[in-house]
Design a protein around this motif. Structure first.
Motif, PDB file in Angstrom:
ATOM      1  N   ASP A  32      15.041  15.850   4.235  1.00 50.41           N
ATOM      2  CA  ASP A  32      15.104  16.595   5.153  1.00 50.41           C
ATOM      3  C   ASP A  32      13.801  16.934   5.978  1.00 50.41           C
ATOM      4  N   ALA A  33      14.157  17.048   7.401  1.00 51.27           N
ATOM      5  CA  ALA A  33      12.949  17.332   8.233  1.00 51.27           C
ATOM      6  C   ALA A  33      13.519  18.801   8.765  1.00 51.27           C
ATOM      7  N   VAL A  34      12.745  19.874   8.310  1.00 52.77           N
ATOM      8  CA  VAL A  34      13.068  21.175   8.463  1.00 52.77           C
ATOM      9  C   VAL A  34      12.038  21.754   9.569  1.00 52.77           C
ATOM     10  N   PRO A  35      12.453  22.436  10.460  1.00 53.14           N
ATOM     11  CA  PRO A  35      11.513  23.112  11.448  1.00 53.14           C
ATOM     12  C   PRO A  35      10.615  24.128  10.633  1.00 53.14           C
ATOM     13  N   GLY A  36       9.077  24.125  10.916  1.00 52.69           N
ATOM     14  CA  GLY A  36       8.472  24.985  10.029  1.00 52.69           C
ATOM     15  C   GLY A  36       8.080  24.757   8.651  1.00 52.69           C
ATOM     16  N   GLN A  68       0.656  -1.331   0.058  1.00 55.52           N
ATOM     17  CA  GLN A  68      -0.109  -0.092   0.180  1.00 55.52           C
ATOM     18  C   GLN A  68       0.914   1.069  -0.042  1.00 55.52           C
ATOM     19  N   VAL A  69       0.464   2.281  -0.730  1.00 57.39           N
ATOM     20  CA  VAL A  69       1.210   3.351  -0.858  1.00 57.39           C
ATOM     21  C   VAL A  69       1.042   4.056   0.418  1.00 57.39           C
ATOM     22  N   VAL A  70       2.109   4.552   0.997  1.00 52.35           N
ATOM     23  CA  VAL A  70       2.054   5.279   2.412  1.00 52.35           C
ATOM     24  C   VAL A  70       2.917   6.639   2.267  1.00 52.35           C
ATOM     25  N   ARG A  71       2.092   7.895   2.651  1.00 49.02           N
ATOM     26  CA  ARG A  71       2.617   8.906   2.439  1.00 49.02           C
ATOM     27  C   ARG A  71       3.004   9.395   3.678  1.00 49.02           C
ATOM     28  N   ILE A  72       4.476   9.921   3.774  1.00 42.09           N
ATOM     29  CA  ILE A  72       5.106  10.386   5.147  1.00 42.09           C
ATOM     30  C   ILE A  72       5.102  11.948   4.792  1.00 42.09           C
ATOM     31  N   LEU A  73       4.830  12.683   5.964  1.00 43.15           N
ATOM     32  CA  LEU A  73       4.913  14.363   5.760  1.00 43.15           C
ATOM     33  C   LEU A  73       5.909  14.368   7.114  1.00 43.15           C
ATOM     34  N   VAL A  74       6.839  14.937   6.508  1.00 41.11           N
ATOM     35  CA  VAL A  74       8.294  14.938   7.385  1.00 41.11           C
ATOM     36  C   VAL A  74       8.577  16.524   7.969  1.00 41.11           C
ATOM     37  N   THR A  75       8.774  16.684   9.132  1.00 42.39           N
ATOM     38  CA  THR A  75       8.963  17.900   9.608  1.00 42.39           C
ATOM     39  C   THR A  75      10.058  17.985  10.836  1.00 42.39           C
ATOM     40  N   ILE A 116       7.161  21.223   5.974  1.00 44.14           N
ATOM     41  CA  ILE A 116       6.698  19.880   5.642  1.00 44.14           C
ATOM     42  C   ILE A 116       7.092  19.573   4.456  1.00 44.14           C
ATOM     43  N   ASN A 117       7.957  18.381   4.507  1.00 41.21           N
ATOM     44  CA  ASN A 117       8.420  17.722   3.196  1.00 41.21           C
ATOM     45  C   ASN A 117       7.512  16.580   2.883  1.00 41.21           C
ATOM     46  N   GLU A 118       7.010  16.193   1.695  1.00 40.22           N
ATOM     47  CA  GLU A 118       6.440  14.951   1.550  1.00 40.22           C
ATOM     48  C   GLU A 118       7.145  13.784   0.832  1.00 40.22           C
ATOM     49  N   ILE A 119       7.363  12.610   1.304  1.00 41.40           N
ATOM     50  CA  ILE A 119       7.877  11.525   0.446  1.00 41.40           C
ATOM     51  C   ILE A 119       6.717  10.219   0.582  1.00 41.40           C
ATOM     52  N   TRP A 120       6.874   9.395  -0.106  1.00 34.91           N
ATOM     53  CA  TRP A 120       6.071   8.239  -0.140  1.00 34.91           C
ATOM     54  C   TRP A 120       6.775   6.821  -0.221  1.00 34.91           C
ATOM     55  N   PHE A 121       6.321   5.826   0.031  1.00 39.98           N
ATOM     56  CA  PHE A 121       6.788   4.367  -0.432  1.00 39.98           C
ATOM     57  C   PHE A 121       5.720   3.441  -0.599  1.00 39.98           C
ATOM     58  N   LYS A 122       6.254   2.512  -1.242  1.00 37.92           N
ATOM     59  CA  LYS A 122       5.259   1.275  -1.182  1.00 37.92           C
ATOM     60  C   LYS A 122       6.042  -0.006  -0.867  1.00 37.92           C
ATOM     61  N   ALA A 123       5.982  -0.654   0.258  1.00 39.32           N
ATOM     62  CA  ALA A 123       6.772  -1.830   0.687  1.00 39.32           C
ATOM     63  C   ALA A 123       6.002  -2.908  -0.075  1.00 39.32           C
TER      64      ALA A 123
END
Length: 287
Positions: free
Chosen positions: A209-213, A184-191, A215-222
């Motif tokens: 990168d996880a940057v204060p203030g 399943q596609v999982v979206r990760i919101l990183v901050t 949100i960067n978005e990545i995804w994966f499908k394991a």
């Protein structure tokens, strides 16, 4: 004697299964971790593909340098050439690199496009917040689930039931893993909450990168069930080396059971899931 040999073979198979079950760094590793996503498979392919260009070019330049050093040294060439222009050489070293770069650029852009193009809408969104020096995970579900994930201390292994160093390695095992469903596609919101961190999972081919203030978005499908390890990959302070990331990929049924139980009893849900997945791996090795 046969029983002893059979027991030894079964034990070896069990250990091999456990080792394969946890994708993690290994001693003297020179290549990538086994790919658990389609994107990581493409990254692995591109790395091998690019080596077919890098290795010959490196050897060619090395041979060319050695030839020039020997052929045109002062003792062997007392009268230096005064050649200032050669049309053929100019064409070759202009056209050659352009052609090589085209062969590298096309699959590179295709891979970059795939990394930013999920094959389908994400079924699960998780917010990952980096702290000095741990991670907060928030599941964006109907009834949100939040918990902290920190490196497992040595004296806490027994209480957590994570004494098997092959599956829960030193400096990589955590108290609470992120749990996601397989295929399943999982979206990760990183901050981040304080300084810049980085969320990286090598077996999935994701890193941001996880940057204060921000949100960067990545995804994966394991595509393979198992336990996978990553680490913070941005220097973030004195305990940067002790900020692991652990993701447990399970079946849909196991995930739904865990999620329902975790909202009221996270430690109990984790132990139940861990007992089920670890027992399944050992049983498979025994067969």
């Amino acid at each position: 004697m046969r029983k002893i040999l059979a027991s030894a073979v079964a034990a070896t198979a069990s250990l091999a299964s456990v080792a394969a079950y946890a994708a993690q760094p290994v001693d003297w590793q020179t290549n990538f971790q086994p790919a658990a996503t389609g994107i990581m498979e493409q990254i692995t392919w591109f790395e091998r593909y690019s080596l077919w260009f890098i290795v010959p070019i490196t050897l060619f330049v090395l041979v060319l340098l050695a030839y020039c050093i020997l052929r045109f040294r002062a003792s062997a060439n007392p009268t230096p050439s005064r050649t200032s222009h050669n049309t053929l050489i100019e064409v070759v070293w202009t056209v050659g690199p352009v052609v090589i770069l085209l062969f590298l650029a096309v699959p590179s852009f295709q891979l970059l496009t795939a990394q930013y193009s999920p094959p389908e809408e994400a079924k699960l969104t998780i917010k990952a917040t980096g702290n000095q020096w741990n991670w907060d995970y928030e599941y964006q579900t109907q009834d949100p689930l939040s918990f902290n994930s920190a490196m497992l201390t040595e004296d806490a292994r027994k209480a957590e039931g994570k004494e098997n160093m092959a599956v829960y390695p030193r400096l990589l095992a955590v108290d609470n893993e992120m749990v996601v469903p397989v295929n399943q596609v999982v979206r990760i919101l990183v901050t981040a909450s304080d300084v810049i961190h980085a969320f990286a999972m090598p077996a999935f081919g994701v890193k941001t990168d996880a940057v204060p203030g921000r949100i960067n978005e990545i995804w994966f499908k394991a595509e393979k069930e198992g336990l996978y390890y990553g680490q913070c990959s941005e220097l973030c302070g004195k305990d940067h080396a002790f900020m692991p990331i652990a993701i447990r990929v399970v079946s849909d049924a196991q995930y739904n059971t865990w999620l329902a139980a975790a909202k009221s009893d996270l430690p109990g849900a984790n132990k139940a899931l861990m007992a089920e997945t670890d027992a399944a791996k050992v049983a498979a090795a025994g067969n």
